[in-house]
Design a protein around this motif. Structure first.
Motif: not given
Length: 632
Positions: A1-6, A17-19, A23-24
């Motif tokens: 999820m971190r990679r997708r957000y970045q 939204t992805r960030k 974090l959640q």
């Protein structure tokens, strides 16, 4: 999820939204990880039971975790370091087994060696009995590692059970012919890192433990038992040696020191307390000096001859990573031998018997030597103390030993308040000894005011540190069971607090010292009772059923003074003095009664109760008539 957000770079709304999603989920993951850690820690703490309270929780709290040390380079005394495993082993062996040849002998050493070669004229001692050999074999610790031959004490016990007479005959043959097998003289050295010196690079970080053959230890035990019976029964040993002596302890040594110092300062005198440290101690013992002392003590001929063979052709070896270094041993005792403590006392006896001045008292506990010199002023103390240290240095030189002037200290104790206080000048090996404000002797800290306040501070600080470390594992709703801290307190903390209590019990009359001890017990009682911190000390003692620490210490001091102090009470039975013990060959052997077998003599023992209390009673029947009876 971190990679997708970045990696979301084109759409800013989608990136935000992805960030938030990342974090959640990250917070959930961290919370789950923290919960798993806490749960694992709780299970780990609950695994400590009252049947096994001395596991890793206790070891972590007291800092007794044994780290597996790897052998690395060693720094030589000249500052250089070793470059390889073989060189490191050689340097270690040179340090563990210092050479002692005849090349550097002076006239005294040559005379001593020559006298030892002449035959002794004393009578031989009795042969070993079966009971002696059996007791020596069964007294061996089963948890001890075997020597080079791999024979454990269990194996030796089974061999004795099958062949008791043959085993006894074997050891009697060694006594009769003065034979000590060369195989029994080889020691396997195991270097153990001393506590607190894990990061040290010097040779002093290692303590060489010797693994000896079990059969050799048995012969050493029975040999030393005979020698010590001779010197004790004839009152040949100095009474100021408290180490390795039956019916004595560290408390007796410090009490002797306290009585001398206290009487001196009560007479308004100065007392110099000189603590001397022997270089190498057991590793530096000179064999010809021991044999000369045995001659002076008129040791039995066969025992002396066996000792002479014991000190010949000894060897030690060290193995590491398929490499072995072997070296002949020319002085000292293996650390772990059964005869080392006895031989050391025999050697040190000549030091304690030197002609000291009348205002001097010398006290020893094993190799820890204390010289106490008193005088009406500091100049008188200085002159007398320097005379005594010269005698000690001369004795050490004659016995191929030396005292470490770096670790030796001196302290002045007096009630007087000198106008111009200056350091006392006492020399050892032509070097001025360091003057200290405190000296630690056999676990007791002695300060120059002689009030033991600093000793109370040290033992309470050490105990509080352990309790705080245990607090991580003893919470209100989980962790160590309430009975586990109780066992740890009785088995680990209380011995620290009560060490030498008869010596310093009088300092508890001062309220600030009593408060310090009560604070320690209160901390552990809170963990046992799982009570609030505002609960009083008295209430906690009632809730936990623990004896208040001050009462506990006072009872220990009273028991000591009534049974072993200078004024022994006649109301208590004390053990028979070791000088009156029977010869090892004449020791009585108790036999248990076998069912179905008749005996001409029958002995019955039982408790007897009277108005004065409960005692003991004994009745002896010979062929049914009562021939003797008594009760206490």
């Amino acid at each position: 999820m971190r990679r997708r957000y970045q990696r979301t770079l084109q759409d800013s709304n989608l990136r935000e939204t992805r960030k938030l999603q990342y974090l959640q989920e990250k917070r959930k993951y961290e919370a789950t990880l923290r919960k798993a850690k806490i749960q694992s820690w709780k299970e780990y703490c609950k695994a400590t039971t009252s049947t096994n309270p001395w596991n890793i929780v206790y070891k972590l709290a007291t800092g007794k975790m044994m780290n597996c040390s790897t052998l690395s380079t060693i720094r030589r005394p000249d500052g250089t370091v070793t470059s390889g495993m073989a060189e490191t082993l050689n340097v270690m062996m040179e340090n563990f087994t210092p050479a002692n040849g005849e090349v550097t002998d002076n006239d005294y050493h040559k005379l001593t060696r020559a006298q030892n070669k002449t035959p002794v004229t004393t009578e031989d001692d009795k042969p070993f009995t079966t009971a002696e050999i059996r007791d020596a074999i069964y007294a061996m610790n089963r948890n001890k590692a075997p020597g080079e031959d791999g024979i454990t004490s269990d194996i030796l016990q089974r061999a004795y059970d099958l062949l008791p007479k043959s085993t006894t005959a074997l050891y009697n043959g060694c006594l009769r012919t003065a034979c000590f097998s060369k195989i029994w003289k080889r020691a396997k050295l195991i270097p153990i890192v001393k506590p607190g010196k894990e990061t040290c690079e010097d040779m002093t970080k290692y303590r060489p433990i010797s693994l000896l053959n079990t059969a050799a230890k048995v012969l050493e035990k029975v040999l030393m038992s005979r020698i010590m019976h001779h010197v004790y029964s004839n009152n040949l040993m100095n009474k100021n040696q408290y180490g390795f002596t039956p019916q004595t302890s560290t408390v007796d040594a410090v009490m002797a020191l306290k009585d001398y110092v206290q009487s001196s300062i009560d007479d308004a005198q100065y007392v110099a307390v000189i603590s001397l440290n022997v270089k190498g101690a057991f590793d530096a013992a000179w064999w010809p000096g021991i044999l000369a002392s045995l001659r002076q003590l008129r040791c039995s001929g066969n025992l002396y001859n066996l000792c002479g063979i014991y000190f010949k052709d000894r060897a030690a070896f060290l193995t590491m990573n398929n490499g072995m270094v072997q070296r002949s041993v020319s002085n000292g005792f293996p650390q772990g031998s059964a005869s080392g403590p006895g031989f050391w006392n025999i050697l040190y006896n000549s030091l304690l018997n030197l002609e000291y001045c009348k205002n001097t008292k010398v006290i020893a506990y094993a190799d820890d030597l204390m010289i106490l010199v008193k005088g009406s002023n500091q100049v008188e103390v200085e002159n007398s103390a320097n005379i005594e240290t010269q005698k000690v240095v001369k004795w050490a030189r004659n016995n191929e030993m030396s005292f470490n002037d770096q670790k030796s200290k001196v302290m002045i104790i007096t009630k007087k308040k000198p106008k111009n206080r200056r350091d006392i000048k006492i020399f050892l090996n032509n070097k001025k000894l360091q003057q200290a404000d405190t000296i630690k002797y056999v676990g007791i800290t002695i300060d120059r005011r002689f009030n033991f306040n600093q000793h109370i501070d040290k033992i309470t600080g050490k105990s509080i540190k352990i309790i705080h470390a245990l607090s991580k594992s003893a919470k209100i709703n989980w962790g160590l069971r309430h009975d586990v801290p109780r066992i740890i307190y009785n088995g680990a903390i209380l011995p620290i607090l009560s060490n030498g209590a008869p010596v310093w019990i009088e300092c508890l009359k001062k309220k600030h010292n009593a408060i310090k001890l009560n604070r320690v017990q209160r901390l552990i009682n809170i963990r046992i009772a799982r009570a609030y911190r505002t609960t009083s000390h008295e209430a906690l003692c009632v809730l936990t059923g623990m004896t208040p620490i001050l009462i506990d210490l006072e009872s220990q001091a009273k028991i000591y003074h009534n049974t072993r102090g200078n004024e022994k009470s006649e109301q208590y039975d004390v053990p028979e003095h070791y000088s009156q013990w029977n010869h090892p060959a004449d020791a009585l052997e108790l036999k248990q009664k076998r069912e179905g077998r008749e005996y001409t003599v029958e002995i019955y023992t039982d408790g007897s109760k009277s108005s004065g209390g409960v005692g003991s009673g004994i009745a002896i029947f010979r062929e049914q008539p009562l021939v003797a009876s008594t009760g206490v």
